[in-house]
Design a protein around this motif. Structure first.
Motif, PDB file in Angstrom:
ATOM      1  N   UNK A 116      -2.922  -3.228   1.304  1.00  7.26           N
ATOM      2  CA  UNK A 116      -2.491  -3.374   2.696  1.00  7.26           C
ATOM      3  C   UNK A 116      -1.521  -4.537   2.871  1.00  7.26           C
ATOM      4  N   UNK A 117      -1.772  -5.619   2.148  1.00  9.54           N
ATOM      5  CA  UNK A 117      -0.865  -6.783   2.203  1.00  9.54           C
ATOM      6  C   UNK A 117       0.534  -6.377   1.745  1.00  9.54           C
ATOM      7  N   UNK A 118       0.608  -5.635   0.649  1.00  8.91           N
ATOM      8  CA  UNK A 118       1.909  -5.224   0.129  1.00  8.91           C
ATOM      9  C   UNK A 118       2.561  -4.171   1.031  1.00  8.91           C
ATOM     10  N   UNK A 119       1.762  -3.327   1.645  1.00  8.90           N
ATOM     11  CA  UNK A 119       2.310  -2.348   2.593  1.00  8.90           C
ATOM     12  C   UNK A 119       2.959  -3.066   3.774  1.00  8.90           C
TER      13      UNK A 119
ATOM     14  N   UNK B 145      11.108  -2.661  -2.863  1.00  8.21           N
ATOM     15  CA  UNK B 145      10.724  -2.022  -4.125  1.00  8.21           C
ATOM     16  C   UNK B 145       9.544  -2.733  -4.781  1.00  8.21           C
ATOM     17  N   UNK B 146       9.586  -4.035  -4.851  1.00  3.53           N
ATOM     18  CA  UNK B 146       8.507  -4.786  -5.492  1.00  3.53           C
ATOM     19  C   UNK B 146       7.175  -4.586  -4.785  1.00  3.53           C
ATOM     20  N   UNK B 147       7.209  -4.545  -3.468  1.00  2.00           N
ATOM     21  CA  UNK B 147       5.967  -4.400  -2.722  1.00  2.00           C
ATOM     22  C   UNK B 147       5.447  -2.969  -2.695  1.00  2.00           C
ATOM     23  N   UNK B 148       6.335  -1.981  -2.759  1.00  2.00           N
ATOM     24  CA  UNK B 148       5.865  -0.601  -2.919  1.00  2.00           C
ATOM     25  C   UNK B 148       5.132  -0.480  -4.250  1.00  2.00           C
ATOM     26  N   UNK B 149       5.740  -0.991  -5.306  1.00  2.00           N
ATOM     27  CA  UNK B 149       5.106  -0.935  -6.628  1.00  2.00           C
ATOM     28  C   UNK B 149       3.779  -1.695  -6.639  1.00  2.00           C
ATOM     29  N   UNK B 150       3.760  -2.859  -6.016  1.00  2.00           N
ATOM     30  CA  UNK B 150       2.527  -3.654  -5.978  1.00  2.00           C
ATOM     31  C   UNK B 150       1.447  -2.952  -5.164  1.00  2.00           C
ATOM     32  N   UNK B 151       1.836  -2.282  -4.088  1.00  2.00           N
ATOM     33  CA  UNK B 151       0.853  -1.530  -3.310  1.00  2.00           C
ATOM     34  C   UNK B 151       0.246  -0.407  -4.154  1.00  2.00           C
ATOM     35  N   UNK B 152       1.089   0.300  -4.885  1.00  2.00           N
ATOM     36  CA  UNK B 152       0.600   1.379  -5.738  1.00  2.00           C
ATOM     37  C   UNK B 152      -0.386   0.840  -6.767  1.00  2.00           C
ATOM     38  N   UNK B 153      -0.024  -0.249  -7.428  1.00  2.00           N
ATOM     39  CA  UNK B 153      -0.901  -0.838  -8.438  1.00  2.00           C
ATOM     40  C   UNK B 153      -2.236  -1.260  -7.827  1.00  2.00           C
ATOM     41  N   UNK B 154      -2.186  -1.869  -6.654  1.00  2.00           N
ATOM     42  CA  UNK B 154      -3.423  -2.289  -5.987  1.00  2.00           C
ATOM     43  C   UNK B 154      -4.272  -1.091  -5.582  1.00  2.00           C
ATOM     44  N   UNK B 155      -3.627  -0.032  -5.147  1.00  2.00           N
ATOM     45  CA  UNK B 155      -4.359   1.183  -4.778  1.00  2.00           C
ATOM     46  C   UNK B 155      -5.070   1.756  -5.994  1.00  2.00           C
ATOM     47  N   UNK B 156      -4.391   1.810  -7.127  1.00  2.00           N
ATOM     48  CA  UNK B 156      -5.011   2.321  -8.349  1.00  2.00           C
ATOM     49  C   UNK B 156      -6.181   1.457  -8.801  1.00  2.00           C
ATOM     50  N   UNK B 157      -6.163   0.178  -8.439  1.00  2.00           N
ATOM     51  CA  UNK B 157      -7.283  -0.717  -8.760  1.00  2.00           C
ATOM     52  C   UNK B 157      -8.376  -0.672  -7.692  1.00  2.00           C
ATOM     53  N   UNK B 158      -8.155   0.127  -6.648  1.00  2.00           N
ATOM     54  CA  UNK B 158      -9.077   0.209  -5.503  1.00  2.00           C
ATOM     55  C   UNK B 158      -9.174  -1.123  -4.765  1.00  2.00           C
ATOM     56  N   UNK B 159      -8.078  -1.848  -4.725  1.00  2.00           N
ATOM     57  CA  UNK B 159      -8.007  -3.136  -4.039  1.00  2.00           C
ATOM     58  C   UNK B 159      -7.288  -2.934  -2.705  1.00  2.00           C
TER      59      UNK B 159
ATOM     60  N   UNK C  98       7.087   6.090  -7.310  1.00  2.00           N
ATOM     61  CA  UNK C  98       6.549   5.636  -6.028  1.00  2.00           C
ATOM     62  C   UNK C  98       7.623   4.962  -5.183  1.00  2.00           C
ATOM     63  N   UNK C  99       8.490   4.198  -5.820  1.00  2.00           N
ATOM     64  CA  UNK C  99       9.578   3.534  -5.100  1.00  2.00           C
ATOM     65  C   UNK C  99      10.596   4.561  -4.601  1.00  2.00           C
ATOM     66  N   UNK C 100      10.945   5.523  -5.456  1.00  2.00           N
ATOM     67  CA  UNK C 100      11.875   6.583  -5.037  1.00  2.00           C
ATOM     68  C   UNK C 100      11.323   7.355  -3.841  1.00  2.00           C
ATOM     69  N   UNK C 101      10.051   7.715  -3.923  1.00  2.00           N
ATOM     70  CA  UNK C 101       9.426   8.507  -2.855  1.00  2.00           C
ATOM     71  C   UNK C 101       9.381   7.730  -1.551  1.00  2.00           C
ATOM     72  N   UNK C 102       9.000   6.474  -1.605  1.00  2.00           N
ATOM     73  CA  UNK C 102       8.908   5.693  -0.367  1.00  2.00           C
ATOM     74  C   UNK C 102      10.291   5.470   0.239  1.00  2.00           C
TER      75      UNK C 102
END
Length: 122
Positions: free
Chosen positions: A30-33, A11-25, A64-68
């Protein structure tokens, strides 16, 4: 590692991936994925107990966590997972699009998230 800790890591890494994606990072995304992918692989290695542990995330506060989680549970808990994805797919934006794509892949028979041997290595 306990199943609950793996679920939390997912859950934490799905959320972190989403946040990084929104920042275009992309690097961070990819690290969180990779991290949530490793967590789900460990959960699935526990068989039904690991899948059952992941079920709690179908009620998570973050879409995002529910969907993943739902995407990874489609074969095991089809009705519950599809319900989560269908609800999320009604919206607009990146997460609803991901839900739509998971449902599309499920319907066309190309979905394979519970088969680590079929996932593309990075």
């Amino acid at each position: 590692m306990k199943l609950e800790a793996l679920v939390e890591q997912f859950a934490l890494n799905v959320a972190a991936q989403t946040e990084a994606t929104w920042r275009s990072d992309a690097r961070s995304a990819n690290k969180h994925a990779r991290k949530y992918g490793a967590a789900v692989d460990k959960l699935l290695a526990h068989g039904d107990a690991g899948r059952d542990a992941l079920l709690v995330l179908l009620q998570h506060e973050r879409m995002d966590v529910r969907v993943m989680a739902a995407a990874h549970l489609l074969r095991y808990r089809t009705a519950e997972a599809k319900a989560v994805l269908e609800e999320a797919a009604k919206g607009e934006g990146m997460i609803p699009f991901c839900a739509q794509q998971a449902l599309k892949r499920w319907e066309d028979g190309t979905w394979a998230l519970d088969r680590p041997d079929l996932r593309q290595e990075k």
